[in-house]
Design a protein around this motif. Structure first.
Motif, PDB file in Angstrom:
ATOM      1  N   UNK A 205       0.814  -1.222   0.000  1.00  0.00           N
ATOM      2  CA  UNK A 205       0.000   0.000   0.000  1.00  0.00           C
ATOM      3  C   UNK A 205       0.846   1.271   0.000  1.00  0.00           C
ATOM      4  N   UNK A 206       2.139   1.170   0.281  1.00  0.00           N
ATOM      5  CA  UNK A 206       2.998   2.349   0.284  1.00  0.00           C
ATOM      6  C   UNK A 206       4.242   2.136   1.125  1.00  0.00           C
ATOM      7  N   UNK A 207       5.045   3.157   1.156  1.00  0.00           N
ATOM      8  CA  UNK A 207       6.279   3.124   1.938  1.00  0.00           C
ATOM      9  C   UNK A 207       6.238   4.248   2.957  1.00  0.00           C
ATOM     10  N   UNK A 208       6.596   3.924   4.186  1.00  0.00           N
ATOM     11  CA  UNK A 208       6.642   4.925   5.253  1.00  0.00           C
ATOM     12  C   UNK A 208       8.088   5.055   5.724  1.00  0.00           C
ATOM     13  N   UNK A 209       8.457   6.299   6.011  1.00  0.00           N
ATOM     14  CA  UNK A 209       9.826   6.589   6.442  1.00  0.00           C
ATOM     15  C   UNK A 209       9.767   7.272   7.804  1.00  0.00           C
ATOM     16  N   UNK A 210      10.606   6.823   8.734  1.00  0.00           N
ATOM     17  CA  UNK A 210      10.661   7.369  10.088  1.00  0.00           C
ATOM     18  C   UNK A 210      12.117   7.713  10.419  1.00  0.00           C
ATOM     19  N   UNK A 211      12.316   8.788  11.158  1.00  0.00           N
ATOM     20  CA  UNK A 211      13.643   9.177  11.629  1.00  0.00           C
ATOM     21  C   UNK A 211      13.579   9.392  13.131  1.00  0.00           C
ATOM     22  N   UNK A 212      14.604   8.899  13.832  1.00  0.00           N
ATOM     23  CA  UNK A 212      14.676   9.057  15.289  1.00  0.00           C
ATOM     24  C   UNK A 212      16.068   9.559  15.657  1.00  0.00           C
ATOM     25  N   UNK A 213      16.108  10.552  16.519  1.00  0.00           N
ATOM     26  CA  UNK A 213      17.379  11.136  16.958  1.00  0.00           C
ATOM     27  C   UNK A 213      18.079  10.190  17.927  1.00  0.00           C
ATOM     28  N   UNK A 214      19.394  10.139  17.819  1.00  0.00           N
ATOM     29  CA  UNK A 214      20.223   9.286  18.679  1.00  0.00           C
ATOM     30  C   UNK A 214      21.239  10.186  19.383  1.00  0.00           C
ATOM     31  N   UNK A 215      21.371  10.036  20.688  1.00  0.00           N
ATOM     32  CA  UNK A 215      22.366  10.760  21.488  1.00  0.00           C
ATOM     33  C   UNK A 215      23.160   9.745  22.299  1.00  0.00           C
ATOM     34  N   UNK A 216      24.442   9.682  22.057  1.00  0.00           N
ATOM     35  CA  UNK A 216      25.296   8.752  22.796  1.00  0.00           C
ATOM     36  C   UNK A 216      24.929   7.295  22.564  1.00  0.00           C
ATOM     37  N   UNK A 217      24.406   6.984  21.394  1.00  0.00           N
ATOM     38  CA  UNK A 217      24.034   5.603  21.079  1.00  0.00           C
ATOM     39  C   UNK A 217      22.677   5.205  21.602  1.00  0.00           C
ATOM     40  N   UNK A 218      21.923   6.143  22.208  1.00  0.00           N
ATOM     41  CA  UNK A 218      20.609   5.840  22.786  1.00  0.00           C
ATOM     42  C   UNK A 218      19.593   6.865  22.298  1.00  0.00           C
ATOM     43  N   UNK A 219      18.316   6.495  22.409  1.00  0.00           N
ATOM     44  CA  UNK A 219      17.243   7.404  22.030  1.00  0.00           C
ATOM     45  C   UNK A 219      16.113   7.320  23.042  1.00  0.00           C
ATOM     46  N   UNK A 220      15.329   8.385  23.122  1.00  0.00           N
ATOM     47  CA  UNK A 220      14.174   8.394  24.008  1.00  0.00           C
ATOM     48  C   UNK A 220      12.984   7.673  23.375  1.00  0.00           C
ATOM     49  N   UNK A 221      12.947   7.626  22.057  1.00  0.00           N
ATOM     50  CA  UNK A 221      11.852   6.967  21.346  1.00  0.00           C
ATOM     51  C   UNK A 221      12.050   5.452  21.363  1.00  0.00           C
ATOM     52  N   UNK A 222      10.948   4.728  21.221  1.00  0.00           N
ATOM     53  CA  UNK A 222      11.050   3.271  21.151  1.00  0.00           C
ATOM     54  C   UNK A 222      11.695   2.840  19.842  1.00  0.00           C
ATOM     55  N   UNK A 223      12.518   1.816  19.919  1.00  0.00           N
ATOM     56  CA  UNK A 223      13.225   1.329  18.745  1.00  0.00           C
ATOM     57  C   UNK A 223      12.748  -0.068  18.393  1.00  0.00           C
ATOM     58  N   UNK A 224      12.675  -0.342  17.101  1.00  0.00           N
ATOM     59  CA  UNK A 224      12.374  -1.702  16.665  1.00  0.00           C
ATOM     60  C   UNK A 224      13.649  -2.537  16.787  1.00  0.00           C
ATOM     61  N   UNK A 225      13.497  -3.837  16.636  1.00  0.00           N
ATOM     62  CA  UNK A 225      14.665  -4.732  16.714  1.00  0.00           C
ATOM     63  C   UNK A 225      15.647  -4.418  15.598  1.00  0.00           C
ATOM     64  N   UNK A 226      15.145  -4.073  14.415  1.00  0.00           N
ATOM     65  CA  UNK A 226      16.013  -3.760  13.281  1.00  0.00           C
ATOM     66  C   UNK A 226      16.762  -2.445  13.504  1.00  0.00           C
ATOM     67  N   UNK A 227      16.072  -1.445  14.073  1.00  0.00           N
ATOM     68  CA  UNK A 227      16.727  -0.177  14.381  1.00  0.00           C
ATOM     69  C   UNK A 227      17.809  -0.367  15.437  1.00  0.00           C
ATOM     70  N   UNK A 228      17.505  -1.178  16.433  1.00  0.00           N
ATOM     71  CA  UNK A 228      18.502  -1.483  17.466  1.00  0.00           C
ATOM     72  C   UNK A 228      19.701  -2.195  16.857  1.00  0.00           C
ATOM     73  N   UNK A 229      19.446  -3.123  15.932  1.00  0.00           N
ATOM     74  CA  UNK A 229      20.541  -3.840  15.271  1.00  0.00           C
ATOM     75  C   UNK A 229      21.374  -2.887  14.415  1.00  0.00           C
TER      76      UNK A 229
END
Length: 143
Positions: A112-136
Motif C-alpha cells: 500500500x505504500x512506503x513509510x519513512x521514520x527518523x529518530x534522533x540518537x544521542x550517545x548511542x541511545x534514544x528516548x523513542x522506542x526502537x524496533x529490533x532492526x533499528x537497534x541492530x
C-alpha cells in the motif's frame, strides 16, 4: 739578510693570494653568490616552511574538530516486515558521529505504500522506542 726577508715576504704574499682565492671559491655558492647570501636564502626558506607548517597544523585542528561531528559510524539492516511483500525492501539505517550522536532512518515498505521514520540518537541511545532492526542498525554502527 734583507734579501732573504724580501724573498720570504714574496713567498708569503703568493701563498696568501692563493689562500684568498681558495677561500673565495669555497665561500661562493653554486650560483656565484657568497656563502653568506646562500645561508640567508636557506634561512628564509626554513622560515617560510615553518610558517606553512603552522598553517597546516591550524587547518588540521579545524579538520579534526569537524571530523568528530561528521557521520563516521554507519549501520544498515534490511528486512521484510510484512509477509505480503516480496524481498527485503525495508531497512533501518543508523548514521552516527564519533560520540554516538546522529539518527536512525527506518523505511517500511508495503504494497500500500512506503513509510519513512527518523529518530534522533544521542550517545548511542534514544528516548523513542526502537524496533529490533533499528537497534541492530545502531549496534552495527557502534561496533
Amino acid at each position: 739578510m734583507v734579501l732573504i726577508l724580501f724573498v720570504v715576504v714574496i713567498v708569503l704574499v703568493r701563498r696568501t693570494g692563493r689562500l684568498d682565492a681558495r677561500l673565495a671559491s669555497l665561500t661562493r655558492g653554486s650560483d656565484g653568490r657568497s656563502l653568506e647570501a646562500a645561508l640567508d636564502a636557506s634561512l628564509d626558506k626554513v622560515d617560510a616552511v615553518a610558517r606553512e607548517l603552522d598553517e597546516v597544523v591550524a587547518r588540521q585542528a579545524v579538520l579534526e574538530a569537524t571530523q568528530r561531528r561528521s557521520f563516521q559510524r554507519v549501520g544498515l539492516v534490511r528486512y521484510n516486515p510484512f509477509e505480503e511483500t516480496g524481498g527485503n525492501q525495508s531497512f533501518a539505517l543508523a548514521l552516527l558521529d564519533a560520540s554516538g550522536d546522529g539518527w536512525v532512518l527506518s523505511s517500511l515498505h508495503a504494497r500500500s505504500g512506503t513509510r519513512v521514520y527518523a529518530k534522533a540518537i544521542r550517545g548511542g541511545r534514544t528516548d523513542a522506542g526502537l524496533s529490533a532492526e533499528e537497534t541492530a542498525a545502531i549496534g552495527q554502527a557502534m561496533a
